[in-house]
Scaffold this motif. Structure first.
Motif, PDB file in Angstrom:
ATOM      1  N   VAL A 149      22.763  43.478  26.922  1.00 51.79           N
ATOM      2  CA  VAL A 149      23.868  43.974  27.735  1.00 51.79           C
ATOM      3  C   VAL A 149      24.403  45.275  27.150  1.00 51.79           C
ATOM      4  CG1 VAL A 149      26.257  43.533  28.427  1.00 51.79           C
ATOM      5  CG2 VAL A 149      24.526  41.739  28.691  1.00 51.79           C
ATOM      6  N   ALA A 150      24.607  45.313  25.846  1.00 51.89           N
ATOM      7  CA  ALA A 150      25.130  46.521  25.200  1.00 51.89           C
ATOM      8  C   ALA A 150      24.188  47.706  25.421  1.00 51.89           C
ATOM      9  CB  ALA A 150      25.334  46.274  23.710  1.00 51.89           C
ATOM     10  N   LEU A 184      33.581  47.344  35.022  1.00 50.32           N
ATOM     11  CA  LEU A 184      33.843  46.462  36.160  1.00 50.32           C
ATOM     12  C   LEU A 184      32.535  45.857  36.675  1.00 50.32           C
ATOM     13  CD1 LEU A 184      35.767  45.174  38.141  1.00 50.32           C
ATOM     14  CD2 LEU A 184      35.674  47.268  39.527  1.00 50.32           C
ATOM     15  N   ARG A 185      31.458  46.645  36.705  1.00 47.32           N
ATOM     16  CA  ARG A 185      30.161  46.111  37.118  1.00 47.32           C
ATOM     17  C   ARG A 185      29.714  44.979  36.190  1.00 47.32           C
ATOM     18  NH1 ARG A 185      27.897  45.612  41.561  1.00 47.32           N
ATOM     19  NH2 ARG A 185      27.883  43.480  40.803  1.00 47.32           N
ATOM     20  N   TYR A 186      29.933  45.166  34.891  1.00 45.98           N
ATOM     21  CA  TYR A 186      29.595  44.137  33.907  1.00 45.98           C
ATOM     22  C   TYR A 186      30.377  42.851  34.172  1.00 45.98           C
ATOM     23  CZ  TYR A 186      30.144  41.683  29.430  1.00 45.98           C
ATOM     24  OH  TYR A 186      30.235  40.725  28.454  1.00 45.98           O
ATOM     25  N   GLY A 209      29.523  37.895  40.856  1.00 43.14           N
ATOM     26  CA  GLY A 209      30.033  38.492  42.082  1.00 43.14           C
ATOM     27  C   GLY A 209      31.427  38.062  42.479  1.00 43.14           C
ATOM     28  N   ASN A 210      32.074  37.225  41.687  1.00 42.57           N
ATOM     29  CA  ASN A 210      33.435  36.779  41.998  1.00 42.57           C
ATOM     30  C   ASN A 210      34.414  37.901  41.639  1.00 42.57           C
ATOM     31  OD1 ASN A 210      36.094  35.630  41.824  1.00 42.57           O
ATOM     32  ND2 ASN A 210      35.163  33.601  41.732  1.00 42.57           N
ATOM     33  N   LEU A 211      34.840  38.644  42.660  1.00 44.73           N
ATOM     34  CA  LEU A 211      35.671  39.817  42.422  1.00 44.73           C
ATOM     35  C   LEU A 211      37.026  39.437  41.844  1.00 44.73           C
ATOM     36  CD1 LEU A 211      36.168  42.835  42.633  1.00 44.73           C
ATOM     37  CD2 LEU A 211      36.818  42.505  45.029  1.00 44.73           C
ATOM     38  N   PHE A 212      37.603  38.353  42.313  1.00 45.74           N
ATOM     39  CA  PHE A 212      38.913  37.925  41.827  1.00 45.74           C
ATOM     40  C   PHE A 212      38.867  37.719  40.309  1.00 45.74           C
ATOM     41  CE2 PHE A 212      42.278  34.936  40.880  1.00 45.74           C
ATOM     42  CZ  PHE A 212      43.324  35.351  41.689  1.00 45.74           C
ATOM     43  N   ARG A 213      37.867  37.004  39.833  1.00 48.18           N
ATOM     44  CA  ARG A 213      37.761  36.749  38.396  1.00 48.18           C
ATOM     45  C   ARG A 213      37.363  38.016  37.628  1.00 48.18           C
ATOM     46  NH1 ARG A 213      37.785  31.837  36.234  1.00 48.18           N
ATOM     47  NH2 ARG A 213      36.298  32.477  34.605  1.00 48.18           N
ATOM     48  N   ALA A 214      36.497  38.843  38.226  1.00 49.04           N
ATOM     49  CA  ALA A 214      36.104  40.083  37.562  1.00 49.04           C
ATOM     50  C   ALA A 214      37.305  41.003  37.355  1.00 49.04           C
ATOM     51  CB  ALA A 214      35.024  40.791  38.374  1.00 49.04           C
ATOM     52  N   LEU A 215      38.160  41.102  38.368  1.00 51.60           N
ATOM     53  CA  LEU A 215      39.363  41.922  38.226  1.00 51.60           C
ATOM     54  C   LEU A 215      40.300  41.342  37.171  1.00 51.60           C
ATOM     55  CD1 LEU A 215      40.073  42.779  41.972  1.00 51.60           C
ATOM     56  CD2 LEU A 215      39.371  44.378  40.185  1.00 51.60           C
TER      57      LEU A 215
END
Length: 212
Positions: free
Chosen positions: A34-35, A155-157, A164-170
């Motif tokens: 990932v890094a 944010l993509r990470y 793909g859960n935008l709520f949790r990603a934000l």
């Protein structure tokens, strides 16, 4: 600053540090894969440009977003430069540029020198530990393009690890995972202020077509 009195008011947004709404992205260990992938994304520097299948749609987008941003950033050159960079970096990271505009509105109010109480910096309020993990010490998080590249990559990470859960990603982006206030603010700004539908395009000899 006394020097700001000598400059047009339209440029004041880039001079004065301002508090930001941002919380604090959590410093977490990244896997080597990932890094490496994130570092590659950060280091792949190209001049920002509008990325649209049809240049006419790109110009329509730029004109509309510039109109919406005019009260916050009066200078048209500064506005268009910023919007071009936002659209380019968002698309490059596989993000909706309208979402990124909503996030920037909430995070920094479009002040490229905004600093949060937790030390997050710039338009997308990137925490200063990120260059240590995926960049270099020479990366300036107050630089417009650098900040957008970091913010969109991060944010993509978070979207990827949250499947793909935008709520949790934000929530992860803001350091407030599990609480609704920040995701609600960003998604509200996205849909109420920055939502956009491409215009219908007319092809010579044919009926109007809706741009993709």
């Amino acid at each position: 600053m006394k020097t700001s009195l000598l400059l047009p008011l339209s440029l004041c947004w880039v001079l004065a540090p301002a508090p930001a709404w941002a919380g604090a992205q959590k410093e977490e260990a990244l896997s080597a894969n990932v890094a490496t992938a994130m570092s590659r994304s950060i280091s792949d520097v190209n001049a920002p440009r509008l990325v649209f299948d049809d240049a006419r749609v790109g110009q329509a987008w730029l004109a509309e977003m510039s109109s919406r941003l005019q009260k916050r950033i009066p200078d048209p050159w500064v506005r268009e430069r910023l919007l071009t960079a936002i659209q380019y970096e968002a698309v490059r990271a596989g993000l909706d540029p309208q979402l990124v505009l909503g996030l920037i509105q909430v995070e920094s109010g479009f002040n490229k020198y905004a600093v949060s109480g937790a030390g997050a910096r710039g338009l997308m309020q990137v925490m200063p530990f990120w260059p240590r993990h995926i960049g270099t010490a020479q990366h300036n998080l107050f630089d417009l393009s650098t900040n957008l590249r970091y913010g969109c990559t991060i944010l993509r990470y978070y979207l990827d690890i949250e499947r793909g859960n935008l709520f949790r990603a934000l929530g992860r982006y803001n350091g407030s995972l599990g609480r609704s206030e920040y995701p609600d603010l960003v998604m509200g700004a996205w849909h109420r202020r920055w939502a956009w539908t491409p215009p219908a395009l007319r092809v010579a000899g044919d009926a109007p077509l809706r741009a993709r």
